[in-house]
Design an enzyme around this catalytic site. Structure first.
Site, mmCIF file in Angstrom:
data_model
loop_
_atom_site.group_PDB
_atom_site.id
_atom_site.type_symbol
_atom_site.label_atom_id
_atom_site.label_comp_id
_atom_site.label_asym_id
_atom_site.label_seq_id
_atom_site.Cartn_x
_atom_site.Cartn_y
_atom_site.Cartn_z
ATOM 1 N N TYR A 154 -14.355 -3.928 16.454
ATOM 2 C CA TYR A 154 -15.354 -4.430 15.936
ATOM 3 C C TYR A 154 -15.581 -6.116 15.611
ATOM 4 O O TYR A 154 -14.463 -6.245 14.643
ATOM 5 C CB TYR A 154 -16.039 -3.410 15.265
ATOM 6 C CG TYR A 154 -16.886 -2.973 15.793
ATOM 7 C CD1 TYR A 154 -17.689 -2.322 16.703
ATOM 8 C CD2 TYR A 154 -16.694 -1.622 15.393
ATOM 9 C CE1 TYR A 154 -18.293 -1.199 16.560
ATOM 10 C CE2 TYR A 154 -16.624 0.096 15.644
ATOM 11 C CZ TYR A 154 -18.343 0.072 16.721
ATOM 12 O OH TYR A 154 -18.314 1.299 16.827
ATOM 13 N N TYR A 167 -11.223 4.089 18.694
ATOM 14 C CA TYR A 167 -10.116 2.869 17.548
ATOM 15 C C TYR A 167 -10.396 4.054 16.461
ATOM 16 O O TYR A 167 -10.424 4.502 16.534
ATOM 17 C CB TYR A 167 -11.815 1.859 17.227
ATOM 18 C CG TYR A 167 -12.551 2.364 16.658
ATOM 19 C CD1 TYR A 167 -13.052 2.862 15.461
ATOM 20 C CD2 TYR A 167 -14.137 2.614 17.630
ATOM 21 C CE1 TYR A 167 -14.545 3.793 14.772
ATOM 22 C CE2 TYR A 167 -14.987 1.929 16.878
ATOM 23 C CZ TYR A 167 -15.175 3.426 16.225
ATOM 24 O OH TYR A 167 -16.764 3.476 15.065
ATOM 25 N N ARG A 205 -11.367 7.469 17.122
ATOM 26 C CA ARG A 205 -12.920 7.643 17.113
ATOM 27 C C ARG A 205 -13.294 7.662 19.118
ATOM 28 O O ARG A 205 -12.586 7.234 19.470
ATOM 29 C CB ARG A 205 -14.330 6.456 16.777
ATOM 30 C CG ARG A 205 -14.399 6.808 15.411
ATOM 31 C CD ARG A 205 -14.554 7.467 14.486
ATOM 32 N NE ARG A 205 -15.630 8.625 16.157
ATOM 33 C CZ ARG A 205 -16.881 8.229 16.047
ATOM 34 N NH1 ARG A 205 -17.347 7.447 15.743
ATOM 35 N NH2 ARG A 205 -17.801 9.803 16.779
ATOM 36 N N HIS A 217 -17.608 4.916 22.177
ATOM 37 C CA HIS A 217 -18.848 5.405 21.816
ATOM 38 C C HIS A 217 -19.496 4.234 22.277
ATOM 39 O O HIS A 217 -19.352 2.948 21.488
ATOM 40 C CB HIS A 217 -19.213 6.557 20.964
ATOM 41 C CG HIS A 217 -18.266 5.920 19.520
ATOM 42 N ND1 HIS A 217 -17.672 5.873 19.315
ATOM 43 C CD2 HIS A 217 -19.624 4.422 18.618
ATOM 44 C CE1 HIS A 217 -17.385 4.778 18.188
ATOM 45 N NE2 HIS A 217 -18.503 3.930 18.006
HETATM 46 FE FE FE2 Z 1 -18.287 3.307 15.712
#
Ligand code: FE2
Length: 241
Positions: A112, A151, A161, A164
């Protein structure tokens, strides 16, 4: 019958979700939710006019590339180009037209653009990872983006994770606002993800997984995924922040 229209003083309430189809207020394996979980039982409030009516969003502020995350910079982002589309529905299965749908996601490397995300994967100068659009008259939304990578996070040892995309949907009124995550079919990380697993009901969990769709897929260009979102009621897409 006791349910006059909005012009009257009694309001038609929303249907309640089935037990187990939403995350509980506390899930011990998902550590960061412990600090924000309510300590006491929830208090159900009767719905009033302000919960079942809402604002009308204008169209002007949304620009042409807001729903195409691959065209927001000088070049194209790296990664697997995908089309994500589906319908936004209310608790009775009716389409919700002209409602705002917003998404945010990691890039194809799982990173991110955020000061808190410093794990060793590259940023992509051609990818911000945010988009928004309005549904059309049939409640259909459509995004073009790249498939986000999985990630790591610090919830527990070796925590990752599943891939998504975060969704925020406004629905018909303030209380039909839904924040959730869309997953991809067959992800091997599902059994190890306490956010995904915090929803007890298997069928409800499946409602967060998109499906590959050959009709949405465009030859020589992008694979397609379908993801319908139900904002409230027994068939609602689970709420995940
Ligand atoms: Fe996320």
């Amino acid at each position: 019958m006791g349910h006059p229209t909005h012009e009257g003083s009694i309001v038609i309430p929303y249907r309640r979700p089935e037990a187990g189809s939403q995350p509980g207020t506390r899930y011990d394996a998902y550590r960061s939710n412990l600090r924000r979980a309510p300590a006491g039982p929830l208090i159900f409030l009767p719905h009033t006019l302000s919960e079942v009516t809402g604002p009308i969003y204008g169209h002007g502020a949304i620009s042409e590339t807001d729903n195409d995350l691959t065209r927001q910079h000088a070049g194209e982002p790296l990664g697997e180009r995908i089309i994500v589309t589906g319908r936004v529905l209310d608790s009775n299965g009716r389409a919700i037209p002209q409602t705002l749908v917003e998404i945010w996601q990691a890039n194809s490397a799982g990173r991110y653009i955020h000061v808190k995300d410093q794990h060793p994967a590259p940023l992509d100068p051609n990818f911000t990872g945010t988009g928004r659009t309005l549904t059309d008259e049939n409640g259909v939304y459509r995004f073009v983006t790249v498939k986000p990578g999985p990630y790591p996070w610090f919830n527990h040892y070796n925590a990752w994770r599943p891939s998504h995309i975060h969704f925020s949907v406004f629905g018909r009124a303030f209380v039909s606002r839904l924040v959730t995550q869309m997953y991809f079919p067959g992800d091997p990380l599902f059994p190890f993800d306490p956010i995904f697993q915090s929803i007890p009901d298997e069928k409800a969990r499946q409602r967060m997984i998109s499906r590959f769709d050959l009709e949405t897929t465009q030859p020589q260009w992008a694979t397609g995924y379908k993801f319908d979102i139900v904002v409230r009621g027994p068939e609602a897409t689970p709420f995940e922040t």
